[in-house]
Design a protein around this motif. Structure first.
Motif, PDB file in Angstrom:
ATOM      1  N   GLY A  48       0.889   6.142   2.672  1.00  0.00           N
ATOM      2  CA  GLY A  48      -0.484   5.668   2.756  1.00  0.00           C
ATOM      3  C   GLY A  48      -0.695   4.655   3.863  1.00  0.00           C
ATOM      4  N   GLU A  49      -1.697   4.881   4.684  1.00  0.00           N
ATOM      5  CA  GLU A  49      -2.042   3.949   5.756  1.00  0.00           C
ATOM      6  C   GLU A  49      -2.646   2.681   5.168  1.00  0.00           C
ATOM      7  N   LYS A  50      -2.041   1.529   5.447  1.00  0.00           N
ATOM      8  CA  LYS A  50      -2.489   0.229   4.938  1.00  0.00           C
ATOM      9  C   LYS A  50      -2.552   0.225   3.407  1.00  0.00           C
ATOM     10  N   LYS A  51      -1.547   0.856   2.784  1.00  0.00           N
ATOM     11  CA  LYS A  51      -1.434   0.872   1.334  1.00  0.00           C
ATOM     12  C   LYS A  51      -0.041   0.413   0.925  1.00  0.00           C
ATOM     13  N   VAL A  52       0.022  -0.335  -0.175  1.00  0.00           N
ATOM     14  CA  VAL A  52       1.304  -0.713  -0.764  1.00  0.00           C
ATOM     15  C   VAL A  52       1.204  -0.529  -2.278  1.00  0.00           C
ATOM     16  N   SER A  53       2.363  -0.453  -2.922  1.00  0.00           N
ATOM     17  CA  SER A  53       2.396  -0.339  -4.383  1.00  0.00           C
ATOM     18  C   SER A  53       3.300  -1.423  -4.956  1.00  0.00           C
ATOM     19  N   LEU A  54       2.815  -2.090  -5.996  1.00  0.00           N
ATOM     20  CA  LEU A  54       3.616  -3.060  -6.728  1.00  0.00           C
ATOM     21  C   LEU A  54       4.184  -2.337  -7.950  1.00  0.00           C
ATOM     22  N   MET A  55       5.451  -1.970  -7.891  1.00  0.00           N
ATOM     23  CA  MET A  55       6.101  -1.213  -8.954  1.00  0.00           C
ATOM     24  C   MET A  55       6.715  -2.177  -9.958  1.00  0.00           C
ATOM     25  N   ILE A  56       6.263  -2.098 -11.203  1.00  0.00           N
ATOM     26  CA  ILE A  56       6.764  -3.020 -12.216  1.00  0.00           C
ATOM     27  C   ILE A  56       7.594  -2.252 -13.240  1.00  0.00           C
ATOM     28  N   ASN A  57       8.897  -2.500 -13.233  1.00  0.00           N
ATOM     29  CA  ASN A  57       9.793  -1.873 -14.195  1.00  0.00           C
ATOM     30  C   ASN A  57       9.846  -2.718 -15.461  1.00  0.00           C
ATOM     31  N   MET A 211       2.475 -13.662  -8.560  1.00  0.00           N
ATOM     32  CA  MET A 211       1.714 -12.419  -8.440  1.00  0.00           C
ATOM     33  C   MET A 211       0.352 -12.587  -7.768  1.00  0.00           C
ATOM     34  N   GLU A 212      -0.394 -13.601  -8.124  1.00  0.00           N
ATOM     35  CA  GLU A 212      -1.724 -13.746  -7.527  1.00  0.00           C
ATOM     36  C   GLU A 212      -1.622 -13.966  -6.021  1.00  0.00           C
ATOM     37  N   ASP A 213      -0.676 -14.765  -5.580  1.00  0.00           N
ATOM     38  CA  ASP A 213      -0.489 -14.982  -4.144  1.00  0.00           C
ATOM     39  C   ASP A 213      -0.060 -13.695  -3.436  1.00  0.00           C
ATOM     40  N   ILE A 214       0.761 -12.892  -4.095  1.00  0.00           N
ATOM     41  CA  ILE A 214       1.185 -11.609  -3.519  1.00  0.00           C
ATOM     42  C   ILE A 214      -0.015 -10.681  -3.363  1.00  0.00           C
ATOM     43  N   VAL A 215      -0.808 -10.591  -4.403  1.00  0.00           N
ATOM     44  CA  VAL A 215      -2.006  -9.729  -4.352  1.00  0.00           C
ATOM     45  C   VAL A 215      -2.953 -10.200  -3.262  1.00  0.00           C
ATOM     46  N   LYS A 216      -3.197 -11.502  -3.198  1.00  0.00           N
ATOM     47  CA  LYS A 216      -4.118 -12.047  -2.198  1.00  0.00           C
ATOM     48  C   LYS A 216      -3.581 -11.816  -0.785  1.00  0.00           C
ATOM     49  N   TYR A 217      -2.278 -11.944  -0.595  1.00  0.00           N
ATOM     50  CA  TYR A 217      -1.693 -11.719   0.728  1.00  0.00           C
ATOM     51  C   TYR A 217      -2.042 -10.321   1.234  1.00  0.00           C
ATOM     52  N   TYR A 218      -1.824  -9.324   0.406  1.00  0.00           N
ATOM     53  CA  TYR A 218      -2.086  -7.947   0.841  1.00  0.00           C
ATOM     54  C   TYR A 218      -3.572  -7.685   1.049  1.00  0.00           C
ATOM     55  N   LEU A 219      -4.382  -8.132   0.137  1.00  0.00           N
ATOM     56  CA  LEU A 219      -5.821  -7.892   0.279  1.00  0.00           C
ATOM     57  C   LEU A 219      -6.379  -8.628   1.496  1.00  0.00           C
ATOM     58  N   ASP A 220      -5.927  -9.850   1.717  1.00  0.00           N
ATOM     59  CA  ASP A 220      -6.402 -10.629   2.868  1.00  0.00           C
ATOM     60  C   ASP A 220      -5.955 -10.028   4.204  1.00  0.00           C
ATOM     61  N   ASN A 221      -4.882  -9.243   4.160  1.00  0.00           N
ATOM     62  CA  ASN A 221      -4.375  -8.615   5.385  1.00  0.00           C
ATOM     63  C   ASN A 221      -4.789  -7.147   5.509  1.00  0.00           C
ATOM     64  N   GLY A 222      -5.793  -6.781   4.736  1.00  0.00           N
ATOM     65  CA  GLY A 222      -6.385  -5.456   4.890  1.00  0.00           C
ATOM     66  C   GLY A 222      -5.652  -4.319   4.211  1.00  0.00           C
ATOM     67  N   PHE A 223      -4.715  -4.624   3.320  1.00  0.00           N
ATOM     68  CA  PHE A 223      -3.999  -3.586   2.588  1.00  0.00           C
ATOM     69  C   PHE A 223      -4.704  -3.268   1.267  1.00  0.00           C
ATOM     70  N   SER A 224      -4.590  -2.040   0.843  1.00  0.00           N
ATOM     71  CA  SER A 224      -4.986  -1.667  -0.512  1.00  0.00           C
ATOM     72  C   SER A 224      -3.730  -1.644  -1.367  1.00  0.00           C
ATOM     73  N   ILE A 225      -3.849  -2.136  -2.587  1.00  0.00           N
ATOM     74  CA  ILE A 225      -2.745  -2.067  -3.539  1.00  0.00           C
ATOM     75  C   ILE A 225      -3.056  -0.914  -4.479  1.00  0.00           C
ATOM     76  N   VAL A 226      -2.190   0.095  -4.475  1.00  0.00           N
ATOM     77  CA  VAL A 226      -2.510   1.350  -5.158  1.00  0.00           C
ATOM     78  C   VAL A 226      -1.340   1.809  -6.032  1.00  0.00           C
ATOM     79  N   PRO A 227      -1.605   2.699  -6.989  1.00  0.00           N
ATOM     80  CA  PRO A 227      -0.509   3.292  -7.760  1.00  0.00           C
ATOM     81  C   PRO A 227       0.435   4.069  -6.852  1.00  0.00           C
ATOM     82  N   VAL A 228       1.661   4.243  -7.306  1.00  0.00           N
ATOM     83  CA  VAL A 228       2.668   4.926  -6.503  1.00  0.00           C
ATOM     84  C   VAL A 228       2.228   6.336  -6.132  1.00  0.00           C
ATOM     85  N   SER A 229       1.635   7.063  -7.065  1.00  0.00           N
ATOM     86  CA  SER A 229       1.205   8.434  -6.770  1.00  0.00           C
ATOM     87  C   SER A 229       0.247   8.482  -5.595  1.00  0.00           C
TER      88      SER A 229
END
Length: 245
Positions: A48-57, A211-229
């Motif tokens: 995914g272009e400008k997409k990341v996934s936070l995988m929580i086991n 977690m909140e800082d991680i989420v904000k980092y990606y959103l502030d840098n133009g990334f979408s946080i999406v499910p792995v699929s």
């Protein structure tokens, strides 16, 4: 006469050899195509272009899951929770809460075993036992499998594929189960990242704090946080996994 017979025999042998070689090449090519069309290689990152996934086991505890879900909800983030069957058996209500919040649910095996040491049949048993229990609890047929500790063999990959799963690894690991420091977790989750990252983490205290800082980092840098699929090119929504009526 003898020379002519000899020449004829040699010519036939050469011709037969060429036929065998051509047939062999064709067979190898066909076999290669079969392997390619049935590729069961583990996936280490998305496309995914400008997409990341936070995988929580998830295989232990529930103390910090509510806090993590609240952060995801605050920023309208959807991601993937890979759940162990043993954990699901203890906390089916928490699994239901994760799923009802719109997050993708993945398979993390049942007993957190070393899958590389299991036979094909035992790999299949571990994967399907978790899948069956999750379906009984929330009516979801999972399609992603994350082997515990990233440990797998060819039997693991085959068992996953033959039962409808893609095997998922990661592109970066926060190692939050070992290093209990929120700043370390944050740095490992964000430093020098790029599109398609699959970021492994667990519902620990220090991860929930970061977690909140991680989420904000990606959103502030133009990334979408999406499910792995979504990240690996599948079509996914919060209701796309098969749900029981």
């Amino acid at each position: 006469m003898n020379n002519k017979v000899f020449t004829h025999v040699v010519a036939n042998i050469v011709l037969l050899f060429l036929v065998v070689v051509v047939a062999s090449v064709g067979f190898v090519g066909a076999t290669t195509n079969v392997y390619k069309s049935n590729d069961n290689s583990p996936i280490y990152r998305g496309i995914g272009e400008k997409k990341v996934s936070l995988m929580i086991n998830v295989y232990w505890g529930t103390e910090y899951i509510d806090e993590i879900l609240a952060i995801f909800d605050k920023y309208s983030v959807k991601t993937t929770f890979f759940v162990g069957g043993y954990w699901v058996a203890q906390y089916p209500d928490v699994l239901g809460k994760i799923a009802s919040s719109g997050h993708e649910i993945g398979n993390h095996g049942y007993n957190h075993k070393e899958h590389s040491k299991l036979s094909y049949a035992d790999n299949e048993l571990e994967i399907n036992a978790c899948g069956k229990l999750v379906f009984e609890c929330i009516g979801v047929n999972m399609t992603l499998f994350a082997p515990p500790s990233g440990d797998f063999s060819i039997d693991t990959l085959n068992a996953a594929r033959n039962n409808g799963y893609k095997t998922i690894m990661w592109s970066r690991d926060t190692i939050d189960w070992r290093d209990k420091d929120r700043n370390t977790v944050y740095k490992r989750a964000t430093k020098d990242t790029s599109s398609g990252e699959l970021i492994l983490m667990h519902p620990t205290k220090h991860t929930s704090e970061a977690m909140e800082d991680i989420v904000k980092y990606y959103l502030d840098n133009g990334f979408s946080i999406v499910p792995v699929s979504t990240n690996i090119g599948e079509i996914w929504t919060s209701t796309s996994n098969t749900q029981a009526d």
